[in-house]
Structures are given as structure tokens and as C-alpha cells.
Design a protein around this motif. Structure first.
Motif, mmCIF file in Angstrom:
data_model
loop_
_atom_site.group_PDB
_atom_site.id
_atom_site.type_symbol
_atom_site.label_atom_id
_atom_site.label_comp_id
_atom_site.label_asym_id
_atom_site.label_seq_id
_atom_site.Cartn_x
_atom_site.Cartn_y
_atom_site.Cartn_z
ATOM 1 N N GLN B 172 0.851 -1.192 0.000
ATOM 2 C CA GLN B 172 0.000 0.000 0.000
ATOM 3 C C GLN B 172 0.888 1.245 0.000
ATOM 4 O O GLN B 172 0.618 2.222 -0.683
ATOM 5 N N LEU B 198 -3.852 0.993 -6.808
ATOM 6 C CA LEU B 198 -4.771 0.849 -5.673
ATOM 7 C C LEU B 198 -5.849 1.929 -5.647
ATOM 8 O O LEU B 198 -6.807 1.836 -4.891
ATOM 9 N N TYR B 199 -5.679 2.981 -6.465
ATOM 10 C CA TYR B 199 -6.680 4.048 -6.461
ATOM 11 C C TYR B 199 -7.468 4.086 -7.750
ATOM 12 O O TYR B 199 -8.206 5.018 -8.013
ATOM 13 N N ASN B 200 -7.282 3.056 -8.567
ATOM 14 C CA ASN B 200 -7.970 3.021 -9.843
ATOM 15 C C ASN B 200 -8.866 1.788 -9.866
ATOM 16 O O ASN B 200 -8.375 0.665 -9.774
ATOM 17 N N ASP B 201 -10.173 1.999 -9.979
ATOM 18 C CA ASP B 201 -11.046 0.831 -9.815
ATOM 19 C C ASP B 201 -10.911 -0.186 -10.945
ATOM 20 O O ASP B 201 -11.362 -1.305 -10.824
ATOM 21 N N VAL B 204 -7.314 -2.151 -9.646
ATOM 22 C CA VAL B 204 -7.015 -2.399 -8.238
ATOM 23 C C VAL B 204 -6.692 -3.869 -7.957
ATOM 24 O O VAL B 204 -5.836 -4.175 -7.140
ATOM 25 N N GLY B 207 -3.151 -4.493 -8.440
ATOM 26 C CA GLY B 207 -2.354 -3.978 -7.326
ATOM 27 C C GLY B 207 -2.257 -5.010 -6.211
ATOM 28 O O GLY B 207 -1.203 -5.213 -5.611
ATOM 29 N N THR B 284 -6.667 -2.400 0.658
ATOM 30 C CA THR B 284 -7.693 -1.487 0.121
ATOM 31 C C THR B 284 -9.004 -1.506 0.903
ATOM 32 O O THR B 284 -9.863 -0.671 0.658
ATOM 33 N N SER B 291 -14.688 -1.907 -5.734
ATOM 34 C CA SER B 291 -13.976 -2.468 -6.886
ATOM 35 C C SER B 291 -12.964 -3.538 -6.536
ATOM 36 O O SER B 291 -12.531 -4.263 -7.408
ATOM 37 N N SER B 292 -12.554 -3.654 -5.267
ATOM 38 C CA SER B 292 -11.645 -4.763 -4.965
ATOM 39 C C SER B 292 -12.250 -5.716 -3.934
ATOM 40 O O SER B 292 -11.544 -6.337 -3.153
#
Lengths: 304, 341
Positions: B172, B198-201, B204, B207, B284, B291-292
Motif C-alpha cells: 500500500q 490501488l486508487y484506480n477501480d 485495483v 495492485g 484497500t 472495486s476490490s
């Protein structure tokens, strides 16, 4: 010296160190090793930087101004919710969970593996097979009913089991049982049967053979089991969350609460110090135990 | 057998006459924890969850045989004793605890669950493929009689000693767009470089995959290395005599010979994939948005947060079925092979 055969080349041609395949081989491995080592390096350096430097600098650079302040803060004053006594609380909770769990699970599994290897009874194979299958059942399937079982058993004996240390120790013992039993069963089966038979002829019984013949011969496997259990239980998160209460949360749970708490400004150096502190126990065991660790983790792959 | 002491001999005879259940008593006593675990936890608790996944339990599990009157018809009949009429109620009883497959219908109608299953599919497929490929490649490299083999192995395996929480938190941090890799590359002059899985759906899951592979490939490598080392040295000699290139020997000869090791690895990796939980929580917590999400997170939230027990039971039963689908062919393969040998 005059003998001509002395000077004719013998044996395989020596491999040159800087041959193309070697450069490729060592180059690839070095890059891979650097990649695997990188997170540990980042953890260590970040935890030794000041927050100003973390904000300004590069995560891969060495600290210009070394400080152990984040470590002290992570250990003693970092906050989770209302408690601000740092990770030390979680550390001691983990220790208190670890010791009885490791002792109980290994004692039960070693005796059980011994019974399965040397004192087979009708039905033993069936229970062992189901135990092995049980290792593959996702924990989520059994989590809730186990809460009910712990409550019922606690009520029956008149003390609290769910939400206490005792309950968690039992859960760790249960879920450590398949792999440990396999480990011990295979080990005891591999010992020469003559030893067991000789002890039987001499009139020794179940427990006596176990304590006086088997135990003295099986120190290595106990060390392997211990490595397996200490790292496994220390790293556990799921059971800690479900079966304990905030006061006695193990270190992993507390770490996650510290780092992923949404309140306050994020202190990344403290977070990394806390993360490293939590990873320290298994890391020390790993680097100290060397090949025994590999033997432990490969135990799952050994077929019974 | 020479038994000097007659007492021992008679004791042995007494021993033999004991009823069946009491024979080998110490061994059976020692196995009580195992038998209890198997019966109560592995069989009992699993069945319990499966059964209760067909109920409407919410905060607490409903009593299974809670019944309610479905209909009641008064039937007049003559009382024998004094000749007067009386009515008897004939009632139909319906067990109201069970709701059939409602929980499953709702489960598969929930977007979050569909996203979870999709994520698990992507994560599982990638994790399985990359673990096997990377694990085998690294093992083959280490197998080339190199120097510092132990050092390389130690470095590649150490992440496996760390918990998923620690793994998730480190990655992270490294993948943090404001401080991690993205910032470092941008500082080098690539102003528009974007690397924020991690910030993109959309990305993720990948990641999480990076962290998962970092943690787990060392183990696969160790299993593979043991497998490669177990192969007869003569195979190598033969292939060298035939002039087969090294890589071709690995692909065409060694891999087919290592089938059991691959099967074991697939089972171990597969069982780990279905359980993936801590890693996502640490990295996350299922976000951004949903999304994750992963099935294990869905189960935990439904059971321990949303007070919707039966929904959690249904979801975990689906997880169990997934494992069974992986496991049953393996067991079949194992037993089939043993019979042939």
C-alpha cells in the motif's frame, strides 16, 4: 614432472565466470532478488526518516537524517481508537496468545500423529482423511458455528470462552491440527519400526514409548512444527478479529487498525515502523531457522 | 518370545479379552481431540452453515423447526361420550424457517457479490498462472548449479514468512501515488507517469496481485525446486548427449515429469486464492468503492457487520463449493494414480 600426461587437460572444461549464459543467469537472479528485497528495504528506510523527509523525498533513498523516533512512537504511543499505548499492547497480547496456542497445538498433534502412525485403530484412517480434507474448507464456512460452539462449551463449564484468550487458543489448536498431525504422522511413520516393536516387547505402553522412545528422537520435527506454528499464529488476523475483543487484539489486528485508521494525519514513518515491528518476529525466526523453515512450509506438499 | 515373568503373560491374556472398544484405549484417548475436531468442527459446523444458508436468519440463527399455522379448518364430529357435537381444528403446519434458495437468489442478484466473484476470477487466474510460471522459472534458474543459491533462495522466500497484513501495508505504501513509485518516476522527469493501481477501480485487483505474488511465489519456487531436484540425473545426461538445448529439456522433459509437483502446487495456490482476505483488508479494504471486493470480505461483512447471517452463510457455501470443484478432481487424480501403482 617430465611426464607429459600431467599437462594434458583433464576433466570438464572450466566454465568461464563471465560467459554470456552466466551473465544472463546471475543478472536475472540479482534483479529478481532486488525486487523481492525492495519492500523490506523501503520499510526499514521509511521507518528511520523524519516525516518532513518522507513528504519531500524519494521512498527509495536512504534517510539523510536518521531518527528512531517513529519506532518509539509506534511501540509506545500510536493510537488505535481510544487506546494510545502503541503496538506494545498488541505485541504482548500476541505473545500471550502464541505461547499457550503453540504448546497446546503441538502437544495434541504430536500425540495424535503418534497414535495414527503406530497405534492404528479401526476408523483412524477415516478421521485422518476428513481432517486432511478439513484443511481445505474455507474458514469462513466454519467461523460462525464455532462462535456458537465456544459459547455453548463455555456455558456448560461456566466460564467465558468466546471473546477470550482461551477461545482463541482452542481455535488455533483446531486449525493447526491438520498440518501438524500430517507432519508428525509422517515423521513417526518414517522412524524404524523395530524400535517401536522392541519397546513393545520390553513391555512399554503407549505413553511410555511416546515419552521415552519417540520424543528423544524427534527434536528436529518439533522444531519444524514450532516454526510453522509460531509464524502461522503470529501472522493470523482473521481469528484474532473474530474470536477476541479489542482489549486482547493480537498485533496484526492492532497494526491494521493503526495504519488504516481514518482519523488524524497519516504518519507514514510510524506506520512503517509499526509494520516492521509486527513482521519482526517471523522474520527473525525465518532468518535464524534457515532450511528448517523450508522444511516446515514444504510439509504441506508432502503426501501422506 | 521368552516371557520370564508369568504376571506379564497373564496380563497380556487379560488384555486380549477386553471388549473391542476398549482395545488400544490409550491411542483412542489420544485421538479424542482429532475425532472431536473432525465431527464437531469440520463436519458439524460445515453442515450447520450449509443448512442455515437456506433459512432467513438475520441477527441470530432462527430455530430450524419454528412452525406457524398455514390453515385451520374446524371439523365437526360427534363426541362419543355424551352425543354432543364438537369441533376439532385440523391445522396445516408450515415450517417458516426455511426460505428455500431465496438467499442464493439474492446473493447472485447483488452487484457487490458479482464484482467479488469477478475479482476472485481475475485474481485467481492471474495468481495461479504467474505463481506457476515465475515459481518454475526461478526454480530452474536456481537449479543451474549456481553460487550463492542459498542467499538467493533466502531472499526470494522471506516474504512468505510475513503476514498478509504486513505484506498489504508495505505494498500500500510502495504503490501510494503521492509518495511511492509514481512519485519517484515523476521526479525523474516523466511528469505524466501514472501508476496508481490501488486508487484506480479498473486496476485495483492487479495492485493486490502484485503484493500477493510477492508474498507467495517463494513457496512455489521451493516446491518446484524440490521437484526438479527429484528428477533423475540420467535424464540430463541423455538430453546433453542428444544435444537438446537446456530450455527445451526443461519445457519438454522436466515439466511433464513434474506433473505431481504441479498438481500439488495448483491445489495449494488454489486453496490460498479462495481464502484471500487479510491482504485485501490491509491494502484497500475492498475499495475504491466496491472495486476490490472479494467473496471472503462479503461473507465477513454480512455475518459480523450487516446482521444478515443467512446471506453470509449462503455466500460461504458458494465458497465451499468453489473449493470442492478444485479439490474433487485432485482427489480423483490422486486416488486414481494410487490404484494404478
Amino acid at each position: 614432472m617430465s611426464d607429459a600426461t600431467q599437462f594434458t587437460p583433464r576433466g570438464p572444461r572450466p566454465r568461464r565466470i563471465f560467459s554470456a549464459p552466466n551473465i544472463f543467469l546471475y543478472g536475472t537472479l540479482t534483479v529478481v532478488a532486488a525486487y523481492y528485497a525492495l519492500p523490506l528495504y523501503v520499510m526499514i528506510t521509511t521507518s528511520l526518516k523524519t516525516m518532513d523527509e518522507v513528504r519531500a523525498g524519494n521512498i527509495f533513498s536512504l534517510p539523510t537524517q536518521w531518527t528512531i523516533e517513529p519506532w518509539i512512537k509506534a511501540w509506545a504511543t500510536a493510537c488505535t481508537g481510544i487506546n494510545c499505548d502503541g503496538l506494545s499492547r498488541g505485541f504482548w497480547n500476541s505473545v500471550r496468545i502464541l505461547i499457550p496456542s503453540v504448546i497446546l497445538s503441538i502437544s495434541i498433534a504430536s500425540v495424535n500423529g503418534y497414535a495414527l502412525a503406530n497405534w492404528r485403530y479401526k476408523g483412524a484412517e477415516f478421521f485422518f482423511a476428513v481432517l486432511m480434507i478439513g484443511a481445505f474448507i474455507p474458514y469462513q464456512v466454519m467461523l460462525y458455528p464455532i462462535v456458537l460452539v465456544l459459547r455453548a462449551v463455555g456455558d456448560f463449564f461456566g466460564f467465558q470462552l468466546y471473546g477470550t484468550l482461551g477461545g482463541l487458543v482452542i481455535v488455533h489448536t483446531i486449525f493447526g491440527m491438520p498440518i501438524l498431525t500430517l507432519l508428525f504422522r509422517n515423521y513417526f511413520s518414517s522412524l524404524p519400526e523395530e524400535l517401536f516393536k522392541a519397546a513393545r516387547v520390553d513391555g512399554a505402553g503407549f505413553w511410555r514409548i511416546f515419552f521415552q522412545v519417540m520424543l528423544p528422537m524427534s527434536l528436529p520435527i518439533f522444531v519444524v512444527a514450532m516454526i510453522l506454528q509460531v509464524t502461522g499464529i503470529w501472522n493470523d488476523f482473521l481469528f484474532g478479529v473474530i474470536y477476541t475483543k479489542p482489549d486482547i487484539y493480537p498485533m496484526t489486528v492492532q497494526l491494521n487498525n493503526i495504519v488504516n485508521s481514518v482519523q488524524g494525519t497519516k504518519e507514514y514513518n510510524v506506520n512503517m515502523a509499526a509494520t516492521l515491528l509486527t513482521g519482526l518476529v517471523p522474520l527473525v525466526i525465518y532468518f535464524a531457522s534457515g532450511k528448517l523453515f523450508v522444511r516446515g512450509v514444504a510439509a504441506g506438499a508432502v503426501k501422506g | 518370545m521368552t516371557v520370564a515373568d508369568t504376571g506379564t503373560a497373564s496380563a497380556t491374556r487379560v488384555h486380549r479379552r477386553r471388549p473391542r472398544i476398549l482395545r488400544n484405549l490409550a491411542s483412542k484417548t489420544a485421538s479424542i481431540p482429532m475425532v472431536a475436531t473432525v465431527l464437531v468442527i469440520f463436519i458439524g459446523c460445515t453442515l450447520w452453515t450449509v443448512i442455515y444458508s437456506f433459512t432467513k436468519s438475520r441477527l441470530l440463527p432462527v430455530p430450524l423447526f419454528e412452525t406457524m399455522p398455514l390453515f385451520s379448518i374446524p371439523v365437526p364430529h360427534l363426541l362419543a361420550s355424551d352425543g354432543s357435537w364438537d369441533f376439532t381444528l385440523i391445522t396445516g403446519l408450515k415450517s417458516s424457517s426455511f426460505v428455500g434458495t431465496d438467499q442464493y437468489d439474492r446473493l447472485w442478484g447483488t452487484r457487490r457479490w458479482i464484482v467479488s466473484i469477478g475479482n476472485l476470477g481475475i485474481y485467481g487466474l492471474c495468481s495461479m498462472t504467474f505463481s506457476l510460471v515465475i515459481g518454475f522459472t526461478l526454480a530452474a534458474l536456481l537449479d543451474r548449479k549456481i553460487r550463492f543459491e542459498n542467499a538467493f533462495r533466502t531472499i526470494i522466500l522471506y516474504p512468505f514468512a510475513l503476514s498478509f497484513i504486513v505484506t498489504g501495508l508495505v505494498w500500500q505504501w510502495i504503490l501510494n501515488p503521492n509518495f511511492g513509485i509514481q512519485k519517484v518516476v515523476r521526479d525523474l522527469g516523466f511528469e505524466n507517469f501514472v501508476f496508481d493501481p490501488l486508487y484506480n477501480d479498473k486496476y485495483v485487483v492487479y495492485g493486490i496481485l502484485i503484493a500477493g505474488l510477492w508474498q507467495g511465489t517463494g513457496l512455489v519456487m521451493c516446491l518446484m525446486l524440490a521437484g526438479i531436484r527429484g528428477i533423475d540425473e540420467d535424464i540430463w545426461k541423455a538430453s546433453r548427449v542428444e544435444g537438446i538445448p537446456v530450455w527445451k529439456t526443461y519445457v519438454m522433459i522436466v515439466i511433464p515429469m513434474m506433473r505431481p509437483v504441479f498438481v500439488t502446487s495448483v491445489v495449494i495456490i488454489g486453496a490460498g486464492i479462495v481464502k484471500v482476505y487479510d491482504l485485501v483488508v490491509a491494502q484497500t479494504s475492498g475499495g475504491p468503492g466496491i472495486s476490490s471486493q472479494m467473496p471472503a470480505l462479503y461473507v465477513m461483512d454480512k455475518m459480523f457487520k450487516d446482521q444478515n447471517l443467512a446471506q453470509g452463510f449462503a455466500a460461504s457455501t458458494v465458497m465451499l463449493m468453489t473449493v470442492a470443484i478444485i479439490l474433487i478432481p485432485w482427489a480423483y487424480f490422486e486416488f486414481g494414480r494410487k490404484k494404478n501403482v
